[in-house]
Every structure is written in C-alpha cells, then in structure tokens.
Enzyme design. Structure first.
Site, PDB file in Angstrom:
ATOM      1  N   TYR A  69      -7.241   0.072   0.889  1.00  0.00           N
ATOM      2  CA  TYR A  69      -6.824  -1.240   1.400  1.00  0.00           C
ATOM      3  C   TYR A  69      -7.554  -1.567   2.707  1.00  0.00           C
ATOM      4  O   TYR A  69      -8.107  -2.664   2.870  1.00  0.00           O
ATOM      5  CB  TYR A  69      -5.311  -1.256   1.605  1.00  0.00           C
ATOM      6  N   ASP A  92       1.866  -1.823   9.392  1.00  0.00           N
ATOM      7  CA  ASP A  92       2.134  -2.370   8.056  1.00  0.00           C
ATOM      8  C   ASP A  92       3.073  -1.442   7.294  1.00  0.00           C
ATOM      9  O   ASP A  92       3.009  -0.215   7.453  1.00  0.00           O
ATOM     10  CB  ASP A  92       0.840  -2.484   7.246  1.00  0.00           C
ATOM     11  N   ASP A 143       2.989 -11.536   6.325  1.00  0.00           N
ATOM     12  CA  ASP A 143       2.037 -11.097   7.353  1.00  0.00           C
ATOM     13  C   ASP A 143       1.734 -12.269   8.254  1.00  0.00           C
ATOM     14  O   ASP A 143       0.925 -13.110   7.902  1.00  0.00           O
ATOM     15  CB  ASP A 143       0.779 -10.572   6.661  1.00  0.00           C
TER      16      ASP A 143
END
Lengths: 123, 123
Positions: A14, A98, A38
């Site tokens: 990612y 994250d 996000d």
C-alpha cells in the site's frame, strides 16, 4: 482469514503504491464494498470506485512514503507513516496513523487515517 | 462533541492512570456502555463494570507509560505509547498503538489496542 505476514506485506505494498502506483493499483488492494475515511471525521468513501476516485486526486503528485512503525493484531493493522508530497517545488510532510481492517480474502475492508492539519509540515 | 484539546487531555490522563491510577479511576474515563478490545482480535470487554475488571488485573503492577505520538481526528484519537511493566524484578516493555472513539460527552466510547507478542520486549 489473512495472517500477520499477509497483512504486513499488504501494508508495505500500500505504501509503495501510495508513493509511486496508480489509483487503479491502490484500489485493487481494497474489497468491492470497502470504506475509506481519510482523514477520520471527513467524508467516507464507499466502494472501490469511490476509493479509486479518492486516490486519483494524488495519483500524479511526486510522493515518498516511509513506514515508521506497524502493529498487526487479529485481522487488523495500525501503522504510523511519513508521506512526503512534492507539488512542483513546494512540498509537505504528513504523518498519519492509519488503521486497516482486512476481510477473509485478505483485501482491505476499511481504512481510517488519523491526522489533522497539526500533523502537516511544509518543507 | 469533544474538541481536540479535550481528547488530548483525556489521552494523557488515561496514560497517567494506566501507570499509577486505580481501575476505578480508569473506568471513570469510559462511557457506561463502552467497549475495550485489548489486544485487537481478543476478547471484547463490554460495559464499564467489565472494563473496570480488565484494568484491575494490572492495577497493582508497577508501571510507566510514555506517549510516543498522538493523532486526533474528528472525535477519535490514535496514539503510540510505551508501557513499561515491572513484576517484582522481571519487567517488560509493550508498545501498542491504541485507538479511542469519544462520545458526545467526551467519555471514551471504545478503545482498541493494536499489539501482539511481537511488540513485547523483556527488560
């Protein structure tokens, strides 16, 4: 369910793709019905097509992504990383944490990015 | 809804109490119907009474808690911290990333702790 090694590899992939990949490549890591928030508190992008659109916004920005620290627990991951963006000379560094939840096939089912303007530094 | 300052203060108070406070003090930071999943993938403790019981397990362990980095976004927080536990001479360091969601009254509605044995170091 995905094991810790698969989750770790997906997080690394990612970050590689966020830096240098296409929106299609990034979207392919997500489940069909995945969600992306996000930053947390902002709009929730629902489904792979909306998610592809979200990443397309930064697809052509020169970027570097470095993993600072990663935790894998159950079928989830939390990781702190440093994203350096270069907009033709004026740049910024963002350092989010994250959180990703993975589905039974190892796709990302949800991603939430914890950051605010306080975590953005001009460079 | 709680603002970033309130959330930041609560995270600091939580870490102070995990180090030196009582299970009652920690449980008081949580909403009545809050949930705690620590580590993620393990048992979910539901309600303040169950949460109090969870923290009572480590109430009398000598501990030090240091915040490494904190992100506040929306009415949530994600933070990396270092917890040093001293069991009468044999000790360990755990470095989780915790995620907290706050309710409209500023109480912790849920906490999820991301760590595994890979994040535990004997000292």
């Amino acid at each position: 369910m995905p094991n810790a090694e698969h989750i770790t590899q997906t997080v690394h992939r990612y970050l590689d793709l966020v830096a240098t990949g296409s929106a299609d490549d990034i979207a392919a890591l997500y489940a069909d019905d995945a969600t992306v928030e996000d930053p947390v508190g902002g709009e929730v992008h629902i489904g792979r097509s909306a998610i592809r659109g979200f990443y397309a916004n930064v697809e052509n920005v020169k970027a570097k992504a470095e993993l600072v620290t990663l935790r894998v627990a159950g079928h989830e991951a939390a990781f702190h990383f440093r994203l350096t963006l270069d907009f033709d000379g004026s740049g910024m560094v963002i350092e989010p944490i994250d959180v990703m939840v993975f589905d039974s096939e190892g796709k990302i089912a949800s991603m939430k990015a914890y950051w605010s303007q306080a975590d953005v530094t001009p460079v």
